[in-house]
Motif scaffolding. Structure first.
Motif, PDB file in Angstrom:
ATOM      1  N   ALA A 255       8.590   7.447   8.877  1.00 43.09           N
ATOM      2  CA  ALA A 255       8.965   5.561   9.007  1.00 43.09           C
ATOM      3  C   ALA A 255       8.259   5.184   7.888  1.00 43.09           C
ATOM      4  O   ALA A 255       8.654   4.172   7.373  1.00 43.09           O
ATOM      5  N   GLU A 256       7.069   5.790   7.105  1.00 40.59           N
ATOM      6  CA  GLU A 256       6.851   5.271   6.051  1.00 40.59           C
ATOM      7  C   GLU A 256       7.370   5.176   4.803  1.00 40.59           C
ATOM      8  O   GLU A 256       8.171   3.957   4.068  1.00 40.59           O
ATOM      9  N   MET A 257       8.149   6.214   4.651  1.00 40.69           N
ATOM     10  CA  MET A 257       9.293   6.387   3.999  1.00 40.69           C
ATOM     11  C   MET A 257      10.420   4.475   3.709  1.00 40.69           C
ATOM     12  O   MET A 257      11.130   4.506   3.018  1.00 40.69           O
TER      13      MET A 257
ATOM     14  N   ALA B 205       1.004  -1.421   0.361  1.00 43.91           N
ATOM     15  CA  ALA B 205       0.323   0.143  -0.353  1.00 43.91           C
ATOM     16  C   ALA B 205       1.223   1.393   0.636  1.00 43.91           C
ATOM     17  O   ALA B 205       1.368   1.897   1.093  1.00 43.91           O
ATOM     18  N   ILE B 206       0.985   1.964  -1.171  1.00 45.57           N
ATOM     19  CA  ILE B 206       1.615   2.594  -1.643  1.00 45.57           C
ATOM     20  C   ILE B 206       1.303   4.404  -0.277  1.00 45.57           C
ATOM     21  O   ILE B 206      -0.077   4.633  -0.802  1.00 45.57           O
ATOM     22  N   THR B 207       2.006   5.047   0.464  1.00 45.56           N
ATOM     23  CA  THR B 207       1.285   6.237   0.447  1.00 45.56           C
ATOM     24  C   THR B 207       2.791   7.642   0.283  1.00 45.56           C
ATOM     25  O   THR B 207       3.271   7.250  -0.492  1.00 45.56           O
ATOM     26  N   GLY B 208       1.658   8.686   0.514  1.00 47.83           N
ATOM     27  CA  GLY B 208       2.922   9.836  -0.183  1.00 47.83           C
ATOM     28  C   GLY B 208       2.928  10.070  -1.762  1.00 47.83           C
ATOM     29  O   GLY B 208       1.824   9.535  -2.509  1.00 47.83           O
ATOM     30  N   THR B 209       3.135  10.637  -1.930  1.00 44.07           N
ATOM     31  CA  THR B 209       3.721  11.589  -3.592  1.00 44.07           C
ATOM     32  C   THR B 209       4.848  12.021  -4.217  1.00 44.07           C
ATOM     33  O   THR B 209       5.472  11.357  -2.614  1.00 44.07           O
ATOM     34  N   SER B 210       5.259  11.198  -4.978  1.00 44.32           N
ATOM     35  CA  SER B 210       6.224  11.229  -5.852  1.00 44.32           C
ATOM     36  C   SER B 210       7.406  12.285  -5.993  1.00 44.32           C
ATOM     37  O   SER B 210       6.355  13.750  -5.732  1.00 44.32           O
ATOM     38  N   PRO B 211       8.197  12.759  -4.346  1.00 45.77           N
ATOM     39  CA  PRO B 211       9.329  11.812  -4.977  1.00 45.77           C
ATOM     40  C   PRO B 211       9.281  11.237  -3.735  1.00 45.77           C
ATOM     41  O   PRO B 211      10.184  10.077  -2.906  1.00 45.77           O
TER      42      PRO B 211
ATOM     43  N   ALA C 154      12.988  15.421  -0.265  1.00 44.19           N
ATOM     44  CA  ALA C 154      12.701  15.561  -2.170  1.00 44.19           C
ATOM     45  C   ALA C 154      13.704  16.204  -3.039  1.00 44.19           C
ATOM     46  O   ALA C 154      14.363  15.523  -3.823  1.00 44.19           O
ATOM     47  N   SER C 155      14.986  16.927  -1.891  1.00 44.49           N
ATOM     48  CA  SER C 155      15.584  17.807  -2.882  1.00 44.49           C
ATOM     49  C   SER C 155      16.478  17.639  -1.864  1.00 44.49           C
ATOM     50  O   SER C 155      17.155  18.088  -0.823  1.00 44.49           O
TER      51      SER C 155
END
Length: 566
Positions: A363-365, A240-246, A299-300
Protein backbone atom coordinates in the motif's frame (compact mmCIF):
# COMPACT_ATOMS: atom_id res chain seq x y z
CA UNK A 1 25.62 29.21 -47.94
CA UNK A 2 26.71 27.33 -44.81
CA UNK A 3 26.65 29.37 -41.65
CA UNK A 4 29.93 30.43 -40.08
CA UNK A 5 29.75 28.41 -36.89
CA UNK A 6 32.30 30.52 -35.07
CA UNK A 7 30.56 33.77 -36.01
CA UNK A 8 27.26 32.36 -34.71
CA UNK A 9 28.93 31.27 -31.49
CA UNK A 10 30.51 34.68 -30.93
CA UNK A 11 27.17 36.39 -31.48
CA UNK A 12 25.48 34.12 -28.92
CA UNK A 13 28.30 34.52 -26.42
CA UNK A 14 27.95 38.30 -26.68
CA UNK A 15 24.43 37.85 -25.28
CA UNK A 16 24.93 35.25 -22.52
CA UNK A 17 28.66 35.18 -21.90
CA UNK A 18 31.39 32.84 -23.07
CA UNK A 19 30.58 30.14 -20.51
CA UNK A 20 26.93 29.86 -21.57
CA UNK A 21 27.18 29.11 -25.30
CA UNK A 22 29.16 26.43 -27.15
CA UNK A 23 29.52 24.59 -30.42
CA UNK A 24 31.89 21.97 -29.02
CA UNK A 25 30.92 18.62 -30.62
CA UNK A 26 31.47 16.79 -27.33
CA UNK A 27 28.70 18.92 -25.83
CA UNK A 28 26.24 19.44 -28.66
CA UNK A 29 26.09 15.69 -29.42
CA UNK A 30 24.07 15.23 -26.24
CA UNK A 31 21.42 17.54 -27.70
CA UNK A 32 20.96 15.21 -30.68
CA UNK A 33 20.23 12.10 -28.65
CA UNK A 34 17.39 11.00 -26.39
CA UNK A 35 16.19 7.69 -24.98
CA UNK A 36 13.62 9.00 -22.52
CA UNK A 37 9.89 9.43 -22.17
CA UNK A 38 7.98 11.15 -24.92
CA UNK A 39 9.47 9.69 -28.09
CA UNK A 40 9.21 6.52 -30.06
CA UNK A 41 12.42 4.42 -30.09
CA UNK A 42 14.80 6.32 -32.34
CA UNK A 43 18.42 6.45 -33.42
CA UNK A 44 21.10 6.95 -30.80
CA UNK A 45 22.12 10.17 -32.55
CA UNK A 46 20.13 12.22 -35.02
CA UNK A 47 21.64 13.06 -38.37
CA UNK A 48 21.48 16.79 -37.67
CA UNK A 49 23.27 18.13 -34.63
CA UNK A 50 22.66 21.68 -33.35
CA UNK A 51 24.92 24.37 -34.78
CA UNK A 52 25.25 25.67 -31.21
CA UNK A 53 23.76 25.35 -27.73
CA UNK A 54 23.06 28.46 -25.67
CA UNK A 55 21.88 28.79 -22.07
CA UNK A 56 19.91 32.00 -21.49
CA UNK A 57 19.43 33.26 -17.94
CA UNK A 58 16.56 35.72 -18.44
CA UNK A 59 13.58 36.39 -20.67
CA UNK A 60 15.52 39.26 -22.23
CA UNK A 61 18.32 36.80 -23.08
CA UNK A 62 15.81 34.57 -24.85
CA UNK A 63 14.44 37.49 -26.86
CA UNK A 64 17.94 38.58 -27.89
CA UNK A 65 18.91 35.02 -28.89
CA UNK A 66 15.82 34.63 -31.06
CA UNK A 67 16.50 37.97 -32.77
CA UNK A 68 20.08 36.84 -33.34
CA UNK A 69 18.82 33.64 -35.00
CA UNK A 70 16.23 35.47 -37.13
CA UNK A 71 18.87 37.90 -38.39
CA UNK A 72 20.96 34.93 -39.61
CA UNK A 73 18.12 32.72 -40.85
CA UNK A 74 18.83 30.10 -38.18
CA UNK A 75 16.16 27.86 -36.70
CA UNK A 76 15.88 27.67 -32.93
CA UNK A 77 14.41 25.21 -30.46
CA UNK A 78 13.92 25.43 -26.66
CA UNK A 79 14.68 22.68 -24.14
CA UNK A 80 13.53 22.64 -20.53
CA UNK A 81 14.01 19.54 -18.36
CA UNK A 82 14.73 17.22 -21.30
CA UNK A 83 12.24 14.64 -20.02
CA UNK A 84 11.29 13.46 -23.49
CA UNK A 85 12.42 13.53 -27.08
CA UNK A 86 10.19 16.35 -28.29
CA UNK A 87 12.99 18.95 -28.21
CA UNK A 88 15.04 17.04 -30.83
CA UNK A 89 15.21 18.65 -34.25
CA UNK A 90 15.02 16.95 -37.62
CA UNK A 91 16.41 19.99 -39.46
CA UNK A 92 19.91 21.38 -39.86
CA UNK A 93 21.33 24.65 -38.48
CA UNK A 94 19.29 24.72 -35.30
CA UNK A 95 20.30 26.66 -32.22
CA UNK A 96 19.13 24.87 -29.07
CA UNK A 97 18.13 27.10 -26.17
CA UNK A 98 18.82 25.02 -23.07
CA UNK A 99 16.76 26.77 -20.38
CA UNK A 100 18.48 25.07 -17.44
CA UNK A 101 19.61 28.41 -15.95
CA UNK A 102 15.99 29.61 -15.88
CA UNK A 103 15.18 27.51 -12.84
CA UNK A 104 13.59 29.97 -10.44
CA UNK A 105 10.50 29.29 -8.41
CA UNK A 106 9.67 32.99 -8.45
CA UNK A 107 6.64 32.98 -6.17
CA UNK A 108 4.59 30.53 -4.16
CA UNK A 109 1.31 32.22 -3.19
CA UNK A 110 -0.47 30.17 -0.55
CA UNK A 111 -3.50 32.46 -0.26
CA UNK A 112 -4.26 32.38 -4.00
CA UNK A 113 -3.11 28.76 -4.52
CA UNK A 114 -0.62 29.46 -7.28
CA UNK A 115 3.06 29.61 -8.12
CA UNK A 116 5.13 31.54 -10.65
CA UNK A 117 7.71 29.26 -12.21
CA UNK A 118 10.37 29.21 -14.90
CA UNK A 119 11.00 26.37 -17.40
CA UNK A 120 13.53 24.36 -15.39
CA UNK A 121 11.48 24.11 -12.19
CA UNK A 122 10.56 20.42 -12.01
CA UNK A 123 7.24 19.11 -10.76
CA UNK A 124 8.95 17.23 -7.93
CA UNK A 125 10.67 20.35 -6.67
CA UNK A 126 7.50 22.43 -6.95
CA UNK A 127 5.42 19.78 -5.17
CA UNK A 128 7.92 19.55 -2.29
CA UNK A 129 7.78 23.31 -1.76
CA UNK A 130 4.02 23.50 -2.21
CA UNK A 131 3.38 20.76 0.37
CA UNK A 132 5.02 22.92 3.01
CA UNK A 133 2.24 25.43 2.37
CA UNK A 134 -0.58 22.85 2.34
CA UNK A 135 -0.72 22.72 -1.46
CA UNK A 136 0.26 20.36 -4.28
CA UNK A 137 0.61 20.45 -8.05
CA UNK A 138 -0.39 18.38 -11.04
CA UNK A 139 2.33 15.94 -12.18
CA UNK A 140 1.95 14.49 -15.66
CA UNK A 141 2.57 10.85 -16.48
CA UNK A 142 6.24 11.54 -17.32
CA UNK A 143 6.85 11.86 -13.58
CA UNK A 144 8.27 14.38 -11.10
CA UNK A 145 11.32 15.26 -13.22
CA UNK A 146 9.23 16.92 -15.94
CA UNK A 147 8.75 20.68 -16.34
CA UNK A 148 5.19 21.82 -15.48
CA UNK A 149 5.75 24.96 -17.56
CA UNK A 150 6.67 22.86 -20.61
CA UNK A 151 3.74 20.47 -20.32
CA UNK A 152 1.30 23.30 -19.55
CA UNK A 153 2.30 25.58 -22.41
CA UNK A 154 3.79 23.34 -25.05
CA UNK A 155 2.72 19.72 -24.83
CA UNK A 156 0.02 17.41 -23.52
CA UNK A 157 -0.15 17.31 -19.72
CA UNK A 158 -2.30 14.60 -18.15
CA UNK A 159 -1.43 13.11 -14.76
CA UNK A 160 -2.91 10.49 -12.46
CA UNK A 161 -4.10 13.01 -9.86
CA UNK A 162 -6.33 14.54 -12.52
CA UNK A 163 -9.35 13.82 -10.33
CA UNK A 164 -8.18 16.60 -7.99
CA UNK A 165 -5.53 18.63 -9.83
CA UNK A 166 -7.05 19.17 -13.29
CA UNK A 167 -4.92 19.01 -16.43
CA UNK A 168 -1.94 21.21 -17.11
CA UNK A 169 -3.48 22.80 -20.19
CA UNK A 170 -6.03 24.31 -17.81
CA UNK A 171 -3.61 25.05 -14.96
CA UNK A 172 -1.94 27.94 -16.80
CA UNK A 173 -2.51 31.38 -15.29
CA UNK A 174 -0.47 34.39 -16.49
CA UNK A 175 2.10 33.72 -19.24
CA UNK A 176 5.33 35.37 -20.34
CA UNK A 177 6.06 34.44 -23.95
CA UNK A 178 8.85 35.28 -26.40
CA UNK A 179 7.41 35.08 -29.90
CA UNK A 180 9.25 33.68 -32.95
CA UNK A 181 10.24 37.26 -33.87
CA UNK A 182 11.79 37.93 -30.45
CA UNK A 183 9.00 40.07 -29.00
CA UNK A 184 8.11 39.64 -25.33
CA UNK A 185 4.37 39.22 -24.80
CA UNK A 186 2.59 38.91 -21.46
CA UNK A 187 -0.76 37.14 -21.55
CA UNK A 188 -3.73 37.14 -19.20
CA UNK A 189 -3.86 39.30 -16.10
CA UNK A 190 -0.11 39.84 -16.47
CA UNK A 191 -0.78 41.57 -19.80
CA UNK A 192 -2.81 44.16 -17.93
CA UNK A 193 0.18 45.08 -15.73
CA UNK A 194 -1.37 43.22 -12.83
CA UNK A 195 -0.36 39.85 -11.36
CA UNK A 196 -0.22 36.26 -12.62
CA UNK A 197 -3.60 35.23 -11.22
CA UNK A 198 -5.66 34.77 -14.40
CA UNK A 199 -5.07 33.19 -17.82
CA UNK A 200 -7.75 35.37 -19.37
CA UNK A 201 -8.59 39.11 -18.93
CA UNK A 202 -7.99 41.86 -18.25
CA UNK A 203 -4.97 41.18 -20.49
CA UNK A 204 -5.01 39.31 -23.82
CA UNK A 205 -6.40 35.77 -23.61
CA UNK A 206 -4.49 33.76 -26.18
CA UNK A 207 -4.12 30.46 -24.36
CA UNK A 208 -6.13 28.49 -26.90
CA UNK A 209 -4.17 29.89 -29.82
CA UNK A 210 -0.69 29.23 -28.44
CA UNK A 211 -1.28 25.67 -27.27
CA UNK A 212 -4.61 24.14 -28.37
CA UNK A 213 -4.87 20.54 -27.15
CA UNK A 214 -1.31 19.33 -27.74
CA UNK A 215 0.82 22.47 -27.75
CA UNK A 216 3.32 23.74 -30.31
CA UNK A 217 6.47 22.12 -28.86
CA UNK A 218 8.54 25.23 -29.48
CA UNK A 219 7.00 25.89 -32.90
CA UNK A 220 5.51 29.20 -31.72
CA UNK A 221 8.38 30.56 -29.65
CA UNK A 222 9.56 30.18 -26.05
CA UNK A 223 7.59 30.43 -22.80
CA UNK A 224 9.77 31.79 -20.02
CA UNK A 225 7.45 32.12 -17.00
CA UNK A 226 3.91 31.14 -16.10
CA UNK A 227 1.51 31.54 -13.26
CA UNK A 228 0.54 27.99 -12.35
CA UNK A 229 -2.46 26.75 -10.44
CA UNK A 230 -1.91 24.75 -7.23
CA UNK A 231 -4.41 22.66 -5.29
CA UNK A 232 -5.20 21.93 -1.63
CA UNK A 233 -3.09 19.22 0.01
CA UNK A 234 -4.33 17.64 3.23
CA UNK A 235 -1.30 15.40 3.62
CA UNK A 236 1.89 16.07 5.58
CA UNK A 237 4.21 19.00 4.74
CA UNK A 238 6.95 16.48 4.03
CA UNK A 239 6.47 12.93 2.70
CA UNK A 240 7.57 10.26 5.16
CA UNK A 241 9.51 7.73 3.07
CA UNK A 242 9.34 4.04 4.03
CA UNK A 243 11.38 1.09 2.80
CA UNK A 244 14.66 1.14 0.90
CA UNK A 245 15.50 1.64 -2.76
CA UNK A 246 14.16 0.48 -5.14
CA UNK A 247 11.12 -0.32 -2.98
CA UNK A 248 10.54 3.03 -1.31
CA UNK A 249 7.02 3.86 -0.23
CA UNK A 250 5.15 6.63 1.55
CA UNK A 251 3.69 6.29 5.01
CA UNK A 252 -0.10 6.54 5.11
CA UNK A 253 -1.28 9.32 7.39
CA UNK A 254 -4.40 8.83 9.57
CA UNK A 255 -6.48 10.88 7.10
CA UNK A 256 -5.45 8.77 4.08
CA UNK A 257 -7.26 5.74 2.69
CA UNK A 258 -6.17 3.49 -0.18
CA UNK A 259 -8.90 1.35 -1.73
CA UNK A 260 -8.47 -1.35 -4.38
CA UNK A 261 -11.97 -2.10 -5.70
CA UNK A 262 -12.48 -4.57 -8.57
CA UNK A 263 -15.45 -5.62 -10.68
CA UNK A 264 -16.18 -8.65 -12.83
CA UNK A 265 -16.79 -6.67 -16.03
CA UNK A 266 -15.47 -3.50 -17.59
CA UNK A 267 -19.04 -2.22 -17.85
CA UNK A 268 -19.44 -2.40 -14.06
CA UNK A 269 -16.14 -0.59 -13.66
CA UNK A 270 -17.29 2.10 -16.07
CA UNK A 271 -20.57 2.61 -14.22
CA UNK A 272 -18.76 2.93 -10.91
CA UNK A 273 -16.37 5.43 -12.52
CA UNK A 274 -19.18 7.86 -13.23
CA UNK A 275 -20.34 7.73 -9.64
CA UNK A 276 -16.85 8.03 -8.13
CA UNK A 277 -16.18 11.05 -10.31
CA UNK A 278 -19.49 12.70 -9.43
CA UNK A 279 -18.81 12.18 -5.73
CA UNK A 280 -15.48 14.01 -6.05
CA UNK A 281 -13.94 12.21 -3.07
CA UNK A 282 -10.76 10.88 -4.71
CA UNK A 283 -7.42 12.63 -4.57
CA UNK A 284 -6.20 10.11 -7.16
CA UNK A 285 -8.12 7.56 -9.21
CA UNK A 286 -5.99 5.22 -11.34
CA UNK A 287 -6.43 2.01 -13.27
CA UNK A 288 -3.28 0.04 -14.19
CA UNK A 289 -3.23 -3.41 -15.79
CA UNK A 290 -2.45 -6.06 -13.15
CA UNK A 291 0.99 -6.90 -14.59
CA UNK A 292 2.00 -3.24 -14.38
CA UNK A 293 0.96 -3.20 -10.73
CA UNK A 294 3.09 -6.31 -10.30
CA UNK A 295 6.13 -4.57 -11.83
CA UNK A 296 5.56 -1.66 -9.44
CA UNK A 297 5.40 -3.91 -6.39
CA UNK A 298 8.50 -5.99 -7.19
CA UNK A 299 12.14 -4.96 -7.23
CA UNK A 300 13.11 -6.71 -10.48
CA UNK A 301 11.71 -8.64 -13.43
CA UNK A 302 13.15 -11.81 -11.90
CA UNK A 303 11.27 -11.28 -8.66
CA UNK A 304 8.07 -10.54 -10.58
CA UNK A 305 8.42 -13.72 -12.66
CA UNK A 306 9.16 -15.91 -9.63
CA UNK A 307 6.22 -14.57 -7.65
CA UNK A 308 3.95 -14.75 -10.69
CA UNK A 309 4.77 -18.43 -11.29
CA UNK A 310 4.40 -19.27 -7.60
CA UNK A 311 1.07 -17.45 -7.29
CA UNK A 312 2.54 -15.10 -4.66
CA UNK A 313 1.76 -11.73 -6.23
CA UNK A 314 -0.67 -9.43 -4.37
CA UNK A 315 -4.27 -9.94 -5.47
CA UNK A 316 -4.35 -6.56 -7.24
CA UNK A 317 -1.47 -7.75 -9.48
CA UNK A 318 -3.16 -10.96 -10.62
CA UNK A 319 -4.63 -11.16 -14.15
CA UNK A 320 -8.12 -12.14 -12.98
CA UNK A 321 -8.49 -8.73 -11.33
CA UNK A 322 -8.26 -6.61 -14.47
CA UNK A 323 -11.17 -4.28 -13.94
CA UNK A 324 -10.28 -2.28 -10.90
CA UNK A 325 -9.21 1.10 -9.56
CA UNK A 326 -6.67 2.42 -7.13
CA UNK A 327 -8.55 5.05 -5.12
CA UNK A 328 -6.64 7.37 -2.78
CA UNK A 329 -8.63 9.69 -0.54
CA UNK A 330 -7.17 12.35 1.77
CA UNK A 331 -9.52 14.09 4.21
CA UNK A 332 -9.06 17.58 5.61
CA UNK A 333 -10.77 16.51 8.84
CA UNK A 334 -11.76 13.25 10.58
CA UNK A 335 -15.33 13.82 9.46
CA UNK A 336 -14.38 14.28 5.82
CA UNK A 337 -12.11 11.22 5.96
CA UNK A 338 -14.99 9.10 7.29
CA UNK A 339 -17.36 10.50 4.65
CA UNK A 340 -14.91 9.72 1.84
CA UNK A 341 -14.47 6.14 3.02
CA UNK A 342 -18.19 5.56 3.42
CA UNK A 343 -18.88 7.01 -0.04
CA UNK A 344 -16.28 4.89 -1.83
CA UNK A 345 -17.39 1.68 -0.13
CA UNK A 346 -21.05 2.36 -0.91
CA UNK A 347 -20.41 3.05 -4.61
CA UNK A 348 -18.26 -0.06 -5.00
CA UNK A 349 -20.80 -2.29 -3.28
CA UNK A 350 -23.76 -0.78 -5.14
CA UNK A 351 -22.15 -1.40 -8.54
CA UNK A 352 -21.28 -5.05 -7.87
CA UNK A 353 -17.67 -4.54 -6.89
CA UNK A 354 -15.58 -5.75 -4.00
CA UNK A 355 -12.47 -4.56 -2.18
CA UNK A 356 -9.13 -6.37 -2.45
CA UNK A 357 -6.84 -6.62 0.57
CA UNK A 358 -3.31 -5.25 0.41
CA UNK A 359 -0.29 -5.53 2.70
CA UNK A 360 0.97 -2.34 4.32
CA UNK A 361 4.31 -2.21 2.47
CA UNK A 362 2.54 -2.69 -0.89
CA UNK A 363 0.00 0.00 0.00
CA UNK A 364 2.83 2.40 0.84
CA UNK A 365 4.47 1.74 -2.53
CA UNK A 366 1.24 2.46 -4.40
CA UNK A 367 0.49 5.59 -2.38
CA UNK A 368 3.92 7.07 -3.17
CA UNK A 369 3.32 6.29 -6.84
CA UNK A 370 -0.08 7.97 -6.76
CA UNK A 371 1.07 11.12 -4.97
CA UNK A 372 4.30 11.71 -6.92
CA UNK A 373 3.53 9.99 -10.26
CA UNK A 374 6.82 8.11 -9.91
CA UNK A 375 6.07 5.02 -11.99
CA UNK A 376 7.40 5.43 -15.55
CA UNK A 377 10.62 3.45 -15.13
CA UNK A 378 8.68 0.55 -13.63
CA UNK A 379 6.06 0.57 -16.38
CA UNK A 380 8.63 -0.02 -19.11
CA UNK A 381 10.84 -2.29 -17.03
CA UNK A 382 8.89 -5.37 -18.06
CA UNK A 383 10.25 -5.30 -21.61
CA UNK A 384 12.82 -2.53 -21.60
CA UNK A 385 11.41 -0.44 -24.46
CA UNK A 386 8.11 0.50 -25.98
CA UNK A 387 5.68 3.18 -26.99
CA UNK A 388 2.10 4.11 -26.36
CA UNK A 389 -1.24 4.17 -28.13
CA UNK A 390 -4.89 5.10 -27.66
CA UNK A 391 -4.36 8.45 -25.99
CA UNK A 392 -8.10 8.94 -25.65
CA UNK A 393 -9.59 11.98 -23.94
CA UNK A 394 -13.35 11.63 -24.03
CA UNK A 395 -16.34 10.27 -22.11
CA UNK A 396 -16.02 7.37 -19.67
CA UNK A 397 -18.69 5.69 -21.79
CA UNK A 398 -15.86 4.76 -24.17
CA UNK A 399 -13.86 2.81 -21.59
CA UNK A 400 -15.07 -0.67 -22.67
CA UNK A 401 -14.46 0.15 -26.35
CA UNK A 402 -10.91 1.34 -25.74
CA UNK A 403 -10.03 -1.69 -23.60
CA UNK A 404 -11.28 -4.09 -26.28
CA UNK A 405 -9.59 -2.18 -29.10
CA UNK A 406 -6.31 -2.35 -27.16
CA UNK A 407 -6.70 -6.11 -26.84
CA UNK A 408 -7.27 -6.36 -30.59
CA UNK A 409 -4.22 -4.19 -31.29
CA UNK A 410 -1.86 -6.25 -29.14
CA UNK A 411 -3.10 -9.80 -29.69
CA UNK A 412 -0.81 -10.81 -32.59
CA UNK A 413 2.42 -9.45 -31.16
CA UNK A 414 1.72 -11.04 -27.76
CA UNK A 415 1.77 -14.61 -29.05
CA UNK A 416 4.72 -16.81 -28.00
CA UNK A 417 7.88 -15.78 -29.78
CA UNK A 418 6.51 -12.37 -30.72
CA UNK A 419 7.57 -8.94 -29.53
CA UNK A 420 5.20 -7.46 -26.93
CA UNK A 421 5.45 -8.27 -23.23
CA UNK A 422 3.06 -11.20 -23.03
CA UNK A 423 1.80 -10.97 -19.47
CA UNK A 424 -1.44 -9.10 -20.03
CA UNK A 425 -4.22 -8.72 -22.58
CA UNK A 426 -3.72 -4.95 -22.92
CA UNK A 427 -1.74 -2.14 -21.36
CA UNK A 428 -4.40 0.49 -20.70
CA UNK A 429 -3.79 3.06 -18.00
CA UNK A 430 -6.93 5.03 -17.12
CA UNK A 431 -7.67 8.06 -14.99
CA UNK A 432 -10.07 11.01 -14.96
CA UNK A 433 -9.36 14.65 -15.65
CA UNK A 434 -11.14 17.09 -13.35
CA UNK A 435 -13.33 14.21 -12.11
CA UNK A 436 -14.99 14.39 -15.50
CA UNK A 437 -13.23 13.22 -18.66
CA UNK A 438 -11.65 9.87 -19.34
CA UNK A 439 -7.95 9.78 -20.18
CA UNK A 440 -6.52 6.43 -21.23
CA UNK A 441 -3.42 5.26 -23.04
CA UNK A 442 -2.25 1.79 -23.93
CA UNK A 443 1.41 1.00 -23.11
CA UNK A 444 3.13 -1.02 -25.85
CA UNK A 445 6.03 -2.65 -24.01
CA UNK A 446 8.19 -4.47 -26.58
CA UNK A 447 11.38 -6.50 -26.60
CA UNK A 448 14.35 -4.26 -25.86
CA UNK A 449 17.27 -3.77 -28.22
CA UNK A 450 15.95 -5.69 -31.23
CA UNK A 451 14.90 -4.54 -34.66
CA UNK A 452 11.70 -6.57 -34.50
CA UNK A 453 10.84 -5.28 -31.04
CA UNK A 454 11.14 -1.66 -32.14
CA UNK A 455 9.27 -2.49 -35.36
CA UNK A 456 6.42 -3.95 -33.29
CA UNK A 457 6.18 -0.69 -31.35
CA UNK A 458 6.01 1.32 -34.56
CA UNK A 459 3.44 -1.01 -36.11
CA UNK A 460 1.25 -0.88 -33.02
CA UNK A 461 1.39 2.90 -32.96
CA UNK A 462 0.52 3.23 -36.66
CA UNK A 463 -2.26 0.65 -36.46
CA UNK A 464 -3.88 2.40 -33.52
CA UNK A 465 -3.87 5.71 -35.42
CA UNK A 466 -5.73 4.01 -38.23
CA UNK A 467 -8.20 2.37 -35.83
CA UNK A 468 -8.99 5.64 -34.07
CA UNK A 469 -9.24 7.52 -37.34
CA UNK A 470 -11.91 5.14 -38.66
CA UNK A 471 -13.84 4.50 -35.46
CA UNK A 472 -15.42 7.54 -33.76
CA UNK A 473 -16.43 5.21 -30.93
CA UNK A 474 -12.81 5.28 -29.82
CA UNK A 475 -12.99 8.98 -29.02
CA UNK A 476 -10.77 12.00 -29.47
CA UNK A 477 -7.18 10.87 -29.90
CA UNK A 478 -4.74 12.89 -27.81
CA UNK A 479 -1.45 12.09 -29.59
CA UNK A 480 -2.05 14.16 -32.73
CA UNK A 481 1.28 16.00 -32.74
CA UNK A 482 3.66 17.11 -35.45
CA UNK A 483 3.35 15.38 -38.83
CA UNK A 484 0.48 13.23 -37.54
CA UNK A 485 -1.70 16.34 -37.51
CA UNK A 486 -1.04 16.72 -41.23
CA UNK A 487 -2.12 13.13 -41.93
CA UNK A 488 -5.09 12.71 -39.61
CA UNK A 489 -6.09 16.34 -38.94
CA UNK A 490 -8.73 16.56 -41.70
CA UNK A 491 -10.92 14.25 -39.62
CA UNK A 492 -10.59 16.67 -36.67
CA UNK A 493 -11.98 19.86 -38.17
CA UNK A 494 -9.04 20.33 -40.55
CA UNK A 495 -7.05 21.51 -37.56
CA UNK A 496 -3.70 21.60 -39.40
CA UNK A 497 -4.98 24.34 -41.71
CA UNK A 498 -5.84 26.61 -38.80
CA UNK A 499 -2.60 25.85 -36.99
CA UNK A 500 -0.63 26.71 -40.13
CA UNK A 501 -2.39 30.07 -40.44
CA UNK A 502 -1.31 30.94 -36.90
CA UNK A 503 2.21 29.69 -37.59
CA UNK A 504 2.55 31.79 -40.75
CA UNK A 505 1.28 34.92 -39.01
CA UNK A 506 3.54 34.60 -35.96
CA UNK A 507 6.59 33.09 -37.68
CA UNK A 508 6.68 34.17 -41.36
CA UNK A 509 10.16 32.71 -42.11
CA UNK A 510 9.33 29.47 -40.23
CA UNK A 511 12.43 29.57 -38.01
CA UNK A 512 10.83 28.34 -34.77
CA UNK A 513 11.56 24.64 -35.22
CA UNK A 514 8.39 22.73 -36.14
CA UNK A 515 9.58 19.13 -35.93
CA UNK A 516 6.69 18.41 -33.53
CA UNK A 517 4.29 21.06 -34.83
CA UNK A 518 3.07 22.14 -38.28
CA UNK A 519 5.43 23.83 -40.70
CA UNK A 520 4.93 26.82 -42.96
CA UNK A 521 4.42 24.46 -45.90
CA UNK A 522 2.06 21.51 -46.04
CA UNK A 523 3.77 18.12 -46.15
CA UNK A 524 3.51 16.66 -49.68
CA UNK A 525 2.43 13.28 -48.27
CA UNK A 526 -0.69 14.88 -46.74
CA UNK A 527 -2.44 15.01 -50.12
CA UNK A 528 -1.70 11.36 -50.85
CA UNK A 529 -2.24 10.03 -47.35
CA UNK A 530 -5.96 9.03 -47.65
CA UNK A 531 -5.06 6.73 -50.55
CA UNK A 532 -1.87 5.44 -48.95
CA UNK A 533 -3.73 4.83 -45.70
CA UNK A 534 -6.27 2.58 -47.41
CA UNK A 535 -3.48 0.58 -49.03
CA UNK A 536 -1.19 0.33 -46.01
CA UNK A 537 -3.88 -0.95 -43.64
CA UNK A 538 -5.60 -3.29 -46.06
CA UNK A 539 -5.01 -7.04 -46.06
CA UNK A 540 -3.01 -6.75 -49.27
CA UNK A 541 -0.92 -3.89 -47.88
CA UNK A 542 -0.06 -5.58 -44.57
CA UNK A 543 3.33 -6.95 -45.79
CA UNK A 544 4.35 -3.48 -46.97
CA UNK A 545 3.41 -1.95 -43.60
CA UNK A 546 5.37 -4.68 -41.83
CA UNK A 547 8.43 -4.01 -44.01
CA UNK A 548 8.16 -0.27 -43.36
CA UNK A 549 8.15 -0.86 -39.60
CA UNK A 550 11.14 -3.21 -39.88
CA UNK A 551 13.03 -0.52 -41.77
CA UNK A 552 12.17 1.96 -39.02
CA UNK A 553 13.51 -0.57 -36.56
CA UNK A 554 16.71 -0.95 -38.55
CA UNK A 555 17.13 2.83 -38.73
CA UNK A 556 16.62 3.01 -34.99
CA UNK A 557 19.17 0.33 -34.16
CA UNK A 558 21.46 0.81 -37.16
CA UNK A 559 21.51 -2.95 -37.56
CA UNK A 560 21.07 -5.16 -40.58
CA UNK A 561 17.96 -7.24 -40.89
CA UNK A 562 18.62 -10.88 -40.00
CA UNK A 563 18.77 -13.11 -43.05
CA UNK A 564 15.65 -15.15 -43.58
CA UNK A 565 16.27 -18.86 -43.29
CA UNK A 566 15.20 -20.93 -46.27
Amino acid sequence: MPHDRNEVLQALQSIVGEANATNDPSVICSYAWNAGVGSMPGPKFLKNWPIAVVMPGTTEDVAAIIKCCVARGLSFRPLSSGNGGTYLSASADVVVLDLCRMNRLVKLDRANQMAVIEPYVTAGRLQAEAMKAGLTCHIVGAGPSHSPLASATSFLGIGITGASTGANARNILGIEWVTPTGDIVRIGALGGDDDWFSEEGPGPGLRGMIRGLIGANGGLGVFTRIGYKLYPWAGPPRIAITGTSPMKGMALEPNMRLFLPVWDTVEQMRDASFRLNRAGVAFALLRMPPNHIGWTLTASNGEYARRREAGLLPECARPEHRFGWQVLTIGHSPGETAYQEKTVRHIVSDTGGRMLPIAQNDAEMLVRTLVTSLYVSRVFRGAGSGGTSFGVMDSFNLLPDVIRASEQLMVEEKKPGRNFAADGDEGCWVWPTESRQLWTENILASQAGTVRGIAAGWKGFLRHLNMVDHNPRLGLMGFMAGPLIELFGPRYGDVATWMRRIKRRLDPPGLADSTVHVGIKELPIAKWWPTLQKIAFSTAGAPALHLLCLLLGVASRKEKLPKRKS
